[in-house]
Structures are given as structure tokens and as C-alpha cells.
Enzyme design. Structure first.
Site, short mmCIF file in Angstrom:
data_model
loop_
_atom_site.label_atom_id
_atom_site.label_comp_id
_atom_site.label_asym_id
_atom_site.label_seq_id
_atom_site.Cartn_x
_atom_site.Cartn_y
_atom_site.Cartn_z
CE1 TYR A 156 -90.12 -19.20 -38.07
CE2 TYR A 156 -88.35 -17.95 -39.10
CZ TYR A 156 -89.07 -18.30 -37.98
OH TYR A 156 -88.74 -17.74 -36.77
CG HIS A 216 -88.35 -23.20 -33.46
ND1 HIS A 216 -88.57 -23.02 -34.81
CD2 HIS A 216 -88.99 -22.16 -32.86
CE1 HIS A 216 -89.31 -21.93 -35.02
NE2 HIS A 216 -89.58 -21.40 -33.84
#
Length: 403
Positions: A156, A216
Site C-alpha cells: 500500500y 500477502h
């Protein structure tokens, strides 16, 4: 004013003094309850009858049950057995496998101002003449609304701004639940890179530990060794709980077969009525893996669906609130995101009503075969994303459970 009157009355008339004290306490409670969208609405019977003995008891001993469905519905019976109330903020929590309370609602920070170059939205992103808010400003608003669980990630690229907002808020670390995820490129590089990345994340967020750290994506040939590195980091105290993200059943079984010593506490996957993979969800729930839902609101792309609109109108709620309520009523961790303050508040107001069994069933049935095939294609595309094998199917599991 009540305190001033209390001082003058306490010696003259103890009974009158007690009434004044009770009025002041009731005012404080009612103000606190109405100030936060996370607190379920309380009925008058939720307040205890105040006797002199009750008045002398610690305030922490007073319980506040939810209203009955005839007035303002509580969570469904199938959900409340797994949810407890946490004091800061006052929103339901779901216990992880070690008993750690995990907030049932959190704030997602993906694409909060920064859009990663390899994200699907990057190609279509266009310049805007409107001034952008900073991620720090957005997170500061989320903290003011009452969000205390923040879902972050290396990918992010905004953890430093999240950390800045947290620091400026003055909110104690123990009142926050911070989660981050290690990205594919770091997973591919191995243990030292993962350790360095975690230190970077901790520095950016301004903390010495994470409540939860996730893999992730299940990068082929690398995700198992990466997970075992997370086990080591957990034993060293840098991580309280570890988990995975975007794992299908076959990835999870591969992980278990590898000889790990700590089972994942969480699997973060896309969950909403339009991608409700019932068999996969049931499997992980039986494994005592808590499911975090990303794209809970489907990026706002389904708000005009007629079933969603009809249900929203019947409850006097917005379509977004119906999607959020569906999520928490199923027992998933609900992670909405928005850069707008009013939307942050709206998204959080999901604990003061209940969907009927029929409405839940209608929403459960919105997932189409086409949606499942789209999921499968995305999984195949993303497990090698940004790695040296990006764009290839090398090592990718082709036969996976998609429903």
C-alpha cells in the site's frame, strides 16, 4: 452543575445527592453511547436500577445488553456466541485461536491516496484538478470516527502516513489493533528481506510490535519459507499473531503439510455477497481460521443492485450498510475503506439493526458462476505478481477450490 449541587446537598440530604449523582452518570453514559457509531443502541432497560449498593459498585461491573429485535436488533444468535464487547472502541470482537480479541470492523488503507503501480486501478487512474487529501488526514478522520483496527500492507506504500496520524492522535498503542502484510517481492527474496521489511513497517507505524502480520499472496515455492520466518518473528515478540491472505484451501493444506508449528490465525480474502465462496469459507471456519473480508463493499460497484436496494430501503439504511451488516452477521471481519469522513461514519453504522434470515439468504445467493471463474483467473494472475515469474504460470496451482 450536577457536581456543584452534589457538594451542597451531600451533607444536607444524602438521598437527593444520590439522585443528582445518578442524573450526571446517566448523562455521561448517554453522551458516550450516542457519540460513536460503533456502540449498539441501548434501551432504557439496559441501564441498571440504581440502588445505594449499585451506586457504590465499580462502574465496570455494569453490563449493557443489546436491545431485543422488536426495538433495535442485536447481532444474530449464530454470531453473538463468537462476539464480545471490547471497551475501546465499543465494537464487537472476534477471538483469534489464541484468544486475542480481533475487532469485527476495521479501516482498510489500500489506495488511501496512493495507488500501487501494479494495481488494477493504476492504468485507469487519471489526474484530478481537485486537491488530494493526504493519507495522514484520512487516517486521522478514521481515528476520530472510532476505528481502532487498521489494515495496512507493504504494497500500500502509506504506512508512514498511517503511523504519523496515529502518533498525532495521542491514542495509546494498547487501544489499537495493527495489521500489515508482506508483499510478493519481499517474500521471494527470503528471510533477511522479510525481517528488514518488518522493521521498516514497525518504524513507519511507530510501534515495536504488530498485532497481526500476514503473507500477502501464496507465492509459489516461497510462501512456506516466508511463513516459517513469520513464526520466528512471532517467537521473538515482534508479531503477536500471524496469518495469510488470498490463500485457497490447497495453499493452506500445503502450509500445514510443511510442518509449521503455528497455524494461521487469519485468512484475508475477498468476501461479499457477489463473491461468497461457501465451501471455502466453511472449510476455514472449521479450521478455526478467522476470515477478514476485503472488498467488503465491492469497491462501490454493486450499490444499485435491486435486491440490495430493496433490503436497504426496508431498513432505512444504505446499500453499503447492508453489505457491512451482511459481513458482520456472518462473523467475518469487515474492512471498509473510504477517504471521505461521512462515508467512514456511514460504513461503521452496522451494529444497530439485523438482517432477516430471508434477506441473508437472498444476499448469499448473489454469487454467480461467472464471478467464481473471475476469481480463479485473478488468483492465477496474482500469486506470481511483481516477482521474477510475473506473467507466467510457473509453480501456480491450476486445480483449486473456487467455490
Amino acid at each position: 452543575a450536577a457536581a456543584k449541587k452534589l457538594c451542597s446537598k451531600i451533607h444536607q440530604n444524602p438521598a437527593a445527592a444520590m439522585k443528582i449523582a445518578f442524573s450526571a452518570i446517566s448523562l455521561i453514559f448517554s453522551t458516550a453511547v450516542t457519540a460513536s457509531p460503533f456502540v449498539p443502541k441501548l434501551s432504557s432497560r439496559a441501564l441498571p436500577s440504581l440502588s445505594s449498593s449499585a451506586f457504590l459498585s465499580p462502574l465496570t461491573s455494569i453490563s449493557f445488553p443489546l436491545q431485543s429485535p422488536s426495538s433495535s436488533p442485536s447481532l444474530s444468535s449464530s454470531t453473538t456466541t463468537h462476539l464480545n464487547m471490547s471497551p475501546l472502541p465499543e465494537c464487537p470482537t472476534i477471538p483469534l485461536r489464541d484468544g486475542t480479541p480481533h475487532h469485527a470492523i476495521g479501516f482498510g488503507t489500500y489506495k488511501v491516496v496512493y495507488i500501487p503501480p501494479s494495481s488494477s486501478a493504476a492504468a485507469s487512474a487519471t489526474a484530478s484538478n481537485a486537491p488530494l487529501r493526504t493519507a495522514t488526514e484520512c487516517i486521522a478522520d478514521a481515528l476520530k470516527v472510532g476505528y481502532r483496527f487498521f489494515e495496512c500492507a507493504e504494497f500500500y506504500n502509506n504506512e508512514a502516513e498511517v503511523g504519523k496520524a496515529i502518533k498525532e492522535s495521542g491514542i495509546a498503542r494498547e487501544n489499537l489493533f495493527l495489521c500489515s502484510k508482506v508483499w510478493t517481492t519481499t517474500i521471494e527474496k527470503g528471510e533477511e528481506a522479510i525481517r528488514a521489511r518488518l522493521d521498516h513497517t514497525l518504524a513507519d507505524l511507530g510501534t515495536d510490535y504488530l498485532d497481526l502480520y500476514l503473507i500477502h499472496w501464496p507465492v509459489p515455492t516461497h510462501h512456506i519459507s516466508a511463513y516459517k520466518t513469520l513464526e520466528k518473528l512471532k517467537s521473538e515478540g515482534k508479531i503477536r499473531n500471524i496469518g495469510v491472505s488470498n490463500y485457497v484451501i490447497e495453499d493452506y493444506k500445503e502450509l500445514l503439510d510443511s510442518g509449521i508449528t503455528v497455524k494461521p490465525a487469519v485468512n484475508q480474502i475477498e468476501i461479499n455477497p457477489f463473491l461468497y465462496r461457501k465451501n471455502t469459507i466453511e472449510y476455514f471456519q472449521k479450521e478455526n481460521v478467522v476470515l477478514q473480508s476485503y472488498r467488503s463493499l465491492r469497491d462501490g460497484k454493486a450499490m444499485d443492485h435491486p435486491i440490495l436496494k430493496t433490503i436497504a430501503e426496508s431498513h432505512g439504511k444504505t446499500p453499503a450498510q447492508i453489505l457491512g451488516r451482511w459481513c458482520v452477521q456472518h462473523g467475518f471481519v469487515y474492512i471498509p475503506k473510504s477517504v471521505k469522513l461521512e462515508r467512514m461514519k456511514e460504513n461503521a453504522e452496522v451494529f444497530d439493526f439485523e438482517l432477516t434470515a430471508k434477506e441473508m439468504q437472498e444476499l448469499d445467493n448473489l454469487t454467480t458462476p461467472e464471478a467464481l471463474e473471475t476469481f480463479k483467473a485473478l488468483y492465477h494472475k496474482c500469486v506470481n505478481r511483481d516477482t521474477a515469474k510475473d506473467g507466467t504460470m510457473e509453480g501456480v496451482k491450476m486445480d483449486i477450490t473456487i467455490d
